[in-house]
Design an enzyme around this catalytic site. Structure first.
Site, PDB file in Angstrom:
ATOM      1  N   VAL A  10       0.867  -1.177   0.000  1.00 28.68           N
ATOM      2  CA  VAL A  10       0.000   0.000   0.000  1.00 28.68           C
ATOM      3  C   VAL A  10       0.897   1.218   0.000  1.00 28.68           C
ATOM      4  CG1 VAL A  10      -2.015  -1.090   1.053  1.00 28.68           C
ATOM      5  CG2 VAL A  10      -0.253  -0.096   2.513  1.00 28.68           C
ATOM      6  N   SER A  11       0.342   2.324  -0.443  1.00 30.94           N
ATOM      7  CA  SER A  11       1.166   3.521  -0.637  1.00 30.94           C
ATOM      8  C   SER A  11       1.353   4.368   0.610  1.00 30.94           C
ATOM      9  CB  SER A  11       0.561   4.397  -1.735  1.00 30.94           C
ATOM     10  OG  SER A  11       0.554   3.686  -2.950  1.00 30.94           O
TER      11      SER A  11
END
Length: 89
Positions: A10-11
């Site tokens: 995930v960012s």
């Protein structure tokens, strides 16, 4: 025995991998080989991520022979980064 690898990313730190993990867990349960999970909370525009680097080290050493991701953009967000990765693999 070689392992399969599952990679999730995930960012941002406020995001989580639940959506990815649920589908990938189903895949894992169908395997007859050990599966090792690698995880990152980092941008996909940079290929220098701790979990990703560990994964690449295990691939290079021959410990991992199968790589599974939820979607291709979990590996990287740039064409140049993905192209380099495909060449390495």
């Amino acid at each position: 025995m070689k392992k399969a690898a599952i990679y999730t990313r995930v960012s941002t730190k406020t995001q989580d991998t639940r959506a990815q993990a649920a589908d990938l867990k189903t895949w894992e349960e169908r395997q007859d080989q050990p599966v090792k999970w690698y995880r990152d909370k980092a941008t996909g525009t940079n290929m220098e991520r701790p979990g990703f680097q560990s994964l690449m080290d295990d691939i290079a050493s021959g410990e991992v022979d199968t790589l599974v991701v939820w979607r291709l953009d979990r590996l990287g967000r740039t064409a140049s980064g993905l192209t380099k990765l495909f060449d390495e693999l």
